[in-house]
Design a protein around this motif. Structure first.
Motif, PDB file in Angstrom:
ATOM      1  N   GLN A   1       0.775  -1.286   0.097  1.00 16.88           N
ATOM      2  CA  GLN A   1       0.016  -0.048   0.143  1.00 16.88           C
ATOM      3  C   GLN A   1       0.881   1.213   0.220  1.00 16.88           C
ATOM      4  O   GLN A   1       1.725   1.360   0.674  1.00 16.88           O
ATOM      5  CB  GLN A   1      -1.100   0.144   1.222  1.00 16.88           C
ATOM      6  N   PRO A   2       0.505   2.241  -0.696  1.00 13.16           N
ATOM      7  CA  PRO A   2       1.406   3.515  -1.020  1.00 13.16           C
ATOM      8  C   PRO A   2       1.271   4.368   0.487  1.00 13.16           C
ATOM      9  O   PRO A   2       0.244   4.450   1.076  1.00 13.16           O
ATOM     10  CB  PRO A   2       0.935   4.290  -2.143  1.00 13.16           C
ATOM     11  N   SER A   3       2.408   4.690   0.593  1.00  9.43           N
ATOM     12  CA  SER A   3       2.348   5.702   1.967  1.00  9.43           C
ATOM     13  C   SER A   3       1.953   6.757   1.665  1.00  9.43           C
ATOM     14  O   SER A   3       1.510   7.390   0.649  1.00  9.43           O
ATOM     15  CB  SER A   3       3.710   5.730   2.671  1.00  9.43           C
TER      16      SER A   3
ATOM     17  N   ASP B   1       3.717   8.800  -0.374  1.00  8.10           N
ATOM     18  CA  ASP B   1       3.936   8.537  -1.862  1.00  8.10           C
ATOM     19  C   ASP B   1       2.589   9.156  -2.419  1.00  8.10           C
ATOM     20  O   ASP B   1       2.573   9.471  -3.422  1.00  8.10           O
ATOM     21  CB  ASP B   1       3.594   7.063  -1.920  1.00  8.10           C
TER      22      ASP B   1
ATOM     23  N   TRP C   1      -3.046   7.341  -7.292  1.00  2.94           N
ATOM     24  CA  TRP C   1      -3.183   5.820  -7.054  1.00  2.94           C
ATOM     25  C   TRP C   1      -4.667   5.408  -6.703  1.00  2.94           C
ATOM     26  O   TRP C   1      -5.311   6.075  -6.283  1.00  2.94           O
ATOM     27  CB  TRP C   1      -2.379   5.587  -5.508  1.00  2.94           C
TER      28      TRP C   1
ATOM     29  N   LEU D   1      -0.467   3.022  -9.879  1.00  7.32           N
ATOM     30  CA  LEU D   1      -0.247   4.293 -10.232  1.00  7.32           C
ATOM     31  C   LEU D   1      -0.271   4.792 -11.556  1.00  7.32           C
ATOM     32  O   LEU D   1      -0.006   4.369 -12.659  1.00  7.32           O
ATOM     33  CB  LEU D   1       1.192   4.732  -9.728  1.00  7.32           C
TER      34      LEU D   1
END
Length: 405
Positions: free
Chosen positions: A212-214, A217, A228, A238
């Motif tokens: 999972q993107p932070s 991010d 995202w 993305l």
């Protein structure tokens, strides 16, 4: 005359002076501003007609534009009261003098276009965005194409060049094919089956990311116009929203899948920006019975002209290479003759100044004027607006010639 009456008269005179100043200022300013606006607009139109006349006679064009007008207005009012007052049986004498003055000091900056600026603004072909701008406003596709396009390149089903049809009478067979294509596009526009759109699609940058993107991010992605999204299988993708090329089509691109729009854009991107992509898949026109007519597929691209080429085309059409009537393709159905005139822009040449047109210029002893039909007025309006697009930001071009009056 009593003191009270004299005081009342004096007050009335002062009020009159202020009123006089108010009557002089705003009307004069209004007339001047409207006058300058009308004059500059007429000058631009006359310059266009003058260059059409020059090119019709194989002479080089030249453009001079008004880059700025600065005017200073001075309004002055004044007055004086004098008199003699006699006590007794004599008659009081009052003298009144009122005056108002208005002065105007305009400064005009005119700019001859030459050198690099002339090449970039007059000789460089228009790009697809200019064509699309008019298309988005609902301008008739027939007028726009006949005026702006030098021809159309047609592709086969494998996206290979099949033919090029010139929009000039010197190539008579190609000229007729070009006009028939344009007339069919106009018929589609009448039937509500033609769209001028910008292709937009979602470009995948990273796909099927498991982690999972932070927050960082996500923030960086937004700063770079990325986003995202989470997929059904729990992975993340993305993407970037891409604004692609302009397309003239009989399909509503909003109903196309992302892959279809991206594929269309790839074909359109093979052309330079002075081409407008055309993708008419069936091109069927509803008949009187409500049934669709025979298919008329058109796949290719219009090649756009420069301002110089447009003026040269119009000028040469007057006498040297006059256009001729084109019969529509039967698949296009009945075509209103008002949308299929012989001339793209009718420029009349007379020995005397025409009385039925306010857009005329004298050149070498003859008068050149715009035709009076609705088509001709629309075509000249588009030409005028194209001229304005060409001379945008004239204050940044070279050193203007300033004339102080």
């Amino acid at each position: 005359m009593g003191a009270a009456m004299r005081g009342a008269c004096t007050a009335a005179i002062v009020v009159s002076l202020f009123g006089l100043g108010g009557c002089v200022g705003p009307p004069a300013l209004r007339q001047s501003v409207l006058g300058y606006d009308e004059t500059v607009g007429l000058l631009d139109q006359e310059i266009l007609l003058l260059n059409v006349a020059r090119l019709s006679d194989d002479r080089p064009p030249h453009f001079t534009v008004t880059s700025s007008i600065a005017a200073t207005f001075n309004f002055e009012t004044g007055g004086s009261i004098g008199g003699s007052v006699f006590e007794g049986a004599g008659t009081d004498v009052l003298s009144l003098s009122l005056e108002s003055r208005a002065s105007e000091n305009p400064t005009f900056s005119i700019l001859p276009m030459s050198g690099k600026e002339f090449t970039e603004r007059v000789l460089q072909p228009f790009n697809e965005n200019v064509f699309a701008f008019f298309g988005f406003q609902g301008v008739r596709i027939e007028v726009l194409s006949r005026l702006m396009a030098d021809g159309i390149e047609v592709l086969d089903p494998d996206n290979q060049v099949e033919a090029f049809y010139f929009n000039k009478i010197t190539e008579r067979a190609q000229f007729h094919m070009f006009r028939q294509i344009v007339l069919h596009l106009g018929a589609l526009q009448d039937a509500g089956r033609l769209h001028v759109s910008v292709l937009t699609y979602e470009q995948v940058i990273l796909d099927r990311v498991k982690s999972q993107p932070s927050t960082d991010d996500i923030t960086k992605a937004l700063e770079n116009n990325l986003s995202w999204r989470q997929n059904a299988d729990g992975t993340f993708t993305l993407t970037r929203q891409v604004r692609g090329r302009v397309v003239i089509t009989d399909r509503d691109i909003r109903r196309l899948s992302n892959a279809e729009r991206q594929e269309l854009n790839e074909v359109a991107s093979a052309y330079p920006e002075n081409f407008v992509f055309v993708d008419v898949r069936d091109g069927q026109i509803p008949g009187r019975s409500g049934e669709l007519g025979a298919p008329f597929q058109i796949r290719g691209a219009f090649k756009l002209r420069s301002l110089f080429a447009i003026l040269d085309f119009v000028g040469k059409s007057i006498e040297k290479f006059p256009e001729e009537r084109v019969t529509p393709d039967p698949r296009s159905g009945p075509i209103d003759e008002r949308r299929n005139p012989v001339n793209t822009l009718d420029i009349r040449v007379t020995d005397d100044r025409p009385t039925d047109s306010d857009r005329a210029i004298e050149y070498l002893g003859r008068f050149y004027s715009v035709g009076t039909t609705r088509w001709d007025k629309l075509a000249f309006t588009i030409l005028y607006e194209l001229f304005q697009v060409t001379v945008t930001e004239v204050n940044q071009i070279g050193i203007p010639v300033t004339i102080a009056k």
